[in-house]
Design an enzyme around this catalytic site. Structure first.
Site, PDB file in Angstrom:
ATOM      1  N   ASP A 667       0.889  -1.159   0.000  1.00  0.00           N
ATOM      2  CA  ASP A 667       0.000   0.000   0.000  1.00  0.00           C
ATOM      3  C   ASP A 667       0.926   1.208   0.000  1.00  0.00           C
ATOM      4  O   ASP A 667       1.679   1.424   0.963  1.00  0.00           O
ATOM      5  CB  ASP A 667      -0.860   0.019   1.264  1.00  0.00           C
ATOM      6  CG  ASP A 667      -1.950  -1.034   1.244  1.00  0.00           C
ATOM      7  OD1 ASP A 667      -1.979  -1.844   0.302  1.00  0.00           O
ATOM      8  OD2 ASP A 667      -2.779  -1.051   2.185  1.00  0.00           O
ATOM      9  N   HIS A 723       5.062  -7.173  -0.135  1.00  0.00           N
ATOM     10  CA  HIS A 723       4.860  -8.464  -0.782  1.00  0.00           C
ATOM     11  C   HIS A 723       5.587  -8.497  -2.127  1.00  0.00           C
ATOM     12  O   HIS A 723       5.974  -7.450  -2.655  1.00  0.00           O
ATOM     13  CB  HIS A 723       3.369  -8.715  -0.964  1.00  0.00           C
ATOM     14  CG  HIS A 723       2.601  -8.703   0.328  1.00  0.00           C
ATOM     15  ND1 HIS A 723       2.099  -9.832   0.921  1.00  0.00           N
ATOM     16  CD2 HIS A 723       2.261  -7.676   1.165  1.00  0.00           C
ATOM     17  CE1 HIS A 723       1.485  -9.516   2.048  1.00  0.00           C
ATOM     18  NE2 HIS A 723       1.577  -8.202   2.221  1.00  0.00           N
ATOM     19  N   SER A 810       8.977   4.694   4.653  1.00  0.00           N
ATOM     20  CA  SER A 810       9.976   3.822   4.044  1.00  0.00           C
ATOM     21  C   SER A 810       9.674   3.692   2.560  1.00  0.00           C
ATOM     22  O   SER A 810       8.613   4.096   2.094  1.00  0.00           O
ATOM     23  CB  SER A 810       9.984   2.450   4.730  1.00  0.00           C
ATOM     24  OG  SER A 810       8.668   2.059   5.059  1.00  0.00           O
TER      25      SER A 810
END
Length: 852
Positions: A667, A723, A810
């Site tokens: 996301d 992911h 990040s």
């Protein structure tokens, strides 16, 4: 620490009647707010009525203090804002059991047959306010309740009370002792109150009475029995009322005790005109029908202050020294209690009241605040602060002082800002001088205005922002207590107020480093998420270094202003300071400071006490808790919540049967570039950015020389597990040390090579569909760690978990070989306009064009 089961209180809201009409149609749109401590519940809005019926809505509260008050306020909902309709409050003490001449009664339970709903009249907040009507409520405890609930809860807590620095018109005991939070919904930024505390005094005024007095009521001993018998039922239930001027406080009562122990603390703001006031301690015996005065102790405030000064040698303090935070030793005072009537059976005993007194002048409180704040930014812990650390510290409190002013602070201490550091004492003294200078400027302007007869009846105020070209502090709400400080308040008042708030716990200083992210109350400007339907407005423009960041939501197509937290702004300023400086030592200092802040914050959010930040974080960022896999109470630290897992199905894989579709790793705010050269022209402005330096590998850098690049930027509010974007086999990871620059878009477009200088982890994925794909996980400011959870050497698939970031923002950079991917057209178009796209895990980002 012992774990206690909470006591539960139920409140049922039935109806209200005869409310005041507030709308043009002669009606109101009422709703009810019910508060206990910091817990708050609200009913639905009943439109167009003066007699609303909510049908018996039941709310449940946890009770920490059986002598607290339940606050109920009624409001009229408008399209913009609300109107006050009335309030009432209910003392929980009325629910406790009692045994007196009128008979015995157990604790009032919600489901008791005798517990009938009661009509409560609505009252005004202040004089001359129009209020009418009443509200029907049912109140009682629920569940398994100890009949000695008051004693049980008393053992669990220590309460602290503080005199308000801006009091309202109502000076009743209850309103001063119990803070009516319902009134705070209508806070005004007007700071014209005549009761405001004067925190200022000159350096020469060493005997000033102004300051903060801590009073701890410890215990009483040998109190007289209430009745003629020795039975414990005749022992009194004592509590203490402390009176000082218009301020009145009350301790909890202790059941059946002649030697009660309270250990309760209050803080008094002392004004110069109060130096001859008496501090009165009245000891009462609690009774459900009538409380009885046992006796009292009177103390002169001025004498207490002088005794505290002598006890702590305040007259010999002189120049500030580089010591730890000044913390005066409390003066223990034991005084005999004067009885209001004779107790013949008590003549052989002396009843006493023990208290502890501590006095701290406001100047020392401010000094302590500066010391505590400086220690947070003192990256090498050498009890001195350099030019860059001082800049960072002032940024955290919203300062607008220029670099020239900061340099002058060094000059005034005969220091070179490039080579020397200020001791904590020099820093505190210099900042105090700036505060006093600004304070005197404001007083002069106000004095000039008061002499102007044309302004005699004007309600307009002197706007401090128009007087001061630079402000040392810009905080509109206290990050510790949440009280509004107003937009037009003297800086000296603001610093002194905050210094008082942190006085009892200097660990609260951390809220100035992270407060903008965690609490809405901190921000020095109001954060509103502005959703707009066009690409530019006001001073905002797509792709520019706006005050906040503009991103486009891929699903809705709307442009959204992303909240930029305080620490990100701090990181950007430090980054630009490093980039613009020609001195290698400046860059090193910046890196050390960022690393220190990041590691320190990582430890804080790994501590069990950090769980208190979870709910404010959810509220501030409006997170969807329904998709979180684990229940919120299961998280033992804030970091555990930060890298939370989602429920299966919360994210959907694009084209599940087509492995040639690359998907989003996170996301995130996404950018992509078909060639690395185009990314350097449009986005990455580092002076010497290269793929080889990013990968820390010259050979692998050649492999991706003309390849494609995707950037997944995670903001703190995002789901922080990442992911895999493609199917394939992962290599062993390579960890590369570095610094902790922010990865904010403005930082990426600076001269510093953020991606190549930050700490990062590089993995390679051999994919049949996309060739060799490089995945670079980059840490950023406040990211304590990068954790990989994937297994190297085995076949993995799209959306398999690769790892997670601990707290902070990040970024992940993914490199594709030349000619191996064609990014989705909408993502490329936005990236070419310097606009990031908000996408979710599993969303399509491109299709394979790889030829084996």
């Amino acid at each position: 620490m012992a774990q206690f089961e909470p006591y539960h209180l139920k409140v049922e809201v039935f109806e209200a009647r005869d409310l005041l009409p507030k709308d043009f149609n002669g009606k109101s749109d009422p709703y009810v707010v019910v508060k206990l401590g910091r817990q708050r519940h609200q009913t639905s809005v009943i439109p167009k009525t003066l007699n609303p019926n909510w049908g018996g809505l039941i709310f449940e509260f946890e009770v920490d203090d059986p002598t607290d008050f339940l606050y109920i306020s009624v409001w009229d909902k408008d399209i913009i804002g609300k109107d006050f309709l009335g309030k009432t409050k209910f003392p929980l003490i009325d629910l406790l059991p009692h045994n007196n001449d009128e008979g015995a009664r157990n604790i009032v339970m919600f489901d008791d047959v005798d517990n009938e709903p009661v009509w409560f009249p609505l009252k005004q907040r202040r004089c001359r306010e129009k209020v009418s009507g009443e509200i029907l409520l049912k109140i009682g405890y629920s569940g398994n309740v100890n009949q000695d609930i008051d004693c049980d809860l008393a053992r669990r807590q220590t309460r602290i009370y503080v005199t308000p620095d801006n009091k309202g018109e109502d000076d009743s005991i209850d309103n001063l002792h119990f803070i009516d939070e319902g009134d705070q919904d209508e806070e005004d930024d007007d700071d014209s109150s005549d009761e405001k505390i004067n925190y200022f005094y000159s350096d020469e005024d060493n005997n000033s009475f102004r300051g903060l007095m801590m009073i701890e009521v410890i215990n009483a001993s040998n109190l007289p029995k209430r009745g003629p018998f020795q039975d414990i039922r005749d022992n009194c239930d004592p509590y203490v009322i402390i009176s000082f001027g218009k301020n009145t406080f009350r301790t909890r009562f202790i059941r059946h005790s002649l030697n009660p122990v309270w250990n309760e603390t209050l803080y008094l703001h002392l004004k110069e005109e109060q130096e001859n006031y008496t501090l009165k301690f009245s000891i009462y015996d609690y009774n459900i029908s009538k409380n009885t005065l046992i006796g009292y102790v009177n103390l002169n405030a001025k004498n207490l202050v002088e005794e505290c000064r002598k006890y702590n040698n305040y007259s010999d303090v002189g120049e500030l020294k580089d010591l730890e935070i000044l913390d005066p030793v409390p003066l223990e005072v034991v005084k005999p209690i004067e009885f209001v009537k004779d107790h013949p059976d008590h003549n052989n005993y002396e009843s006493t009241l023990k208290i502890k007194i501590k006095f701290t002048p406001y100047k020392d409180l401010r000094r302590n605040f500066w010391y505590a704040l400086a220690k947070t930014y003192d990256s090498d812990s050498n009890l001195s602060i350099n030019y860059i650390e001082l800049q960072a510290m002032l940024d955290s409190i919203g300062s607008t002082v220029s670099d020239e002013t900061i340099k002058l602070m060094f000059t005034n201490c005969n220091k070179d800002y490039l080579e020397d550091e200020l001791t904590y004492a020099e820093m505190a003294k210099t900042l105090e001088q700036v505060l006093i200078k600004h304070h005197e400027i404001i007083l002069k302007k106000k004095s000039e205005k008061s002499k102007n007869k044309w302004n005699k009846f004007s309600k307009s105020q002197i706007k401090i922002g128009d007087i001061l070209e630079e402000k040392l502090i810009q905080i509109y709400k206290c990050p510790i207590c949440g009280v509004s400080l107003g937009k037009n308040r003297d800086e000296l008042d603001i610093i002194s107020h905050i210094a008082v708030c942190v006085n009892s716990d200097y660990s609260q200083i951390d809220k100035f480093v992270m407060g903008g992210l965690i609490s809405e109350a901190y921000t020095s400007r109001k954060w509103y998420s502005k959703v707009i339907k066009f690409v530019g407005y006001g001073q905002y423009s797509i792709g520019k270094n706006n005050a906040n960041i503009l991103v486009q939501d891929r699903e809705s197509g709307l442009i959204i202003e992303e909240k930029m937290s305080a620490f990100v702004r701090l990181g950007i300023r430090l980054l630009y300071k490093s980039a613009c400086s020609d001195k290698a030592t400046d860059a090193k200092l910046v890196k050390n400071l960022l690393a220190t802040l990041s590691f320190r914050q990582g430890k804080i959010y790994d501590s069990p006490s950090s769980v208190k930040n979870i709910l404010p974080f959810i509220k501030f960022h409006k997170l969807n808790t329904g998709e979180i896999l684990d229940p919120l109470p299961s998280f033992k630290t804030f970091n555990e919540f930060f890298y939370r897992k989602l429920k299966p199905g919360a994210r959907v894989l694009a084209l599940p049967d087509n492995p040639k579709c690359a998907v989003s790793m996170a996301d995130c705010r996404f950018s992509c570039f078909q060639t690395i050269d185009s990314s350097k022209k449009l986005w990455i402005k580092g002076s010497s950015f290269s793929v080889a330096s990013l990968l820390d590998d010259e050979k692998m850098g050649e492999l991706y020389k003309n390849g494609s690049l995707a950037i997944f930027r995670l903001a703190p509010q995002d789901y922080h597990r990442f992911h895999l974007p493609v199917d394939g086999v992962l290599s062993e990871p390579k960890f590369i040390t570095g610094t902790y620059y922010t990865v904010n878009p403005m930082a990426i477009r600076s001269r510093t090579d953020v991606y190549t200088e930050n700490v990062r982890v590089v993995s390679y994925m051999d994919s049949e569909e996309f060739g060799k794909v490089a995945i670079v996980c980059i840490g950023a400011m406040m990211v304590g760690s990068i954790i990989l959870t994937s297994k190297p050497g085995v076949k993995l698939h799209r959306m398999d978990e690769h790892g997670y970031f601990a707290f902070g923002g990040s970024t992940i950079v993914v490199l594709f070989q030349e000619g191996s991917i064609e990014f989705d057209r909408d993502l490329l178009n936005n990236s070419s306009q310097h606009l990031e796209t908000l996408i979710r895990v599993g969303s399509s980002i491109g299709i394979s064009t790889f030829n084996k």
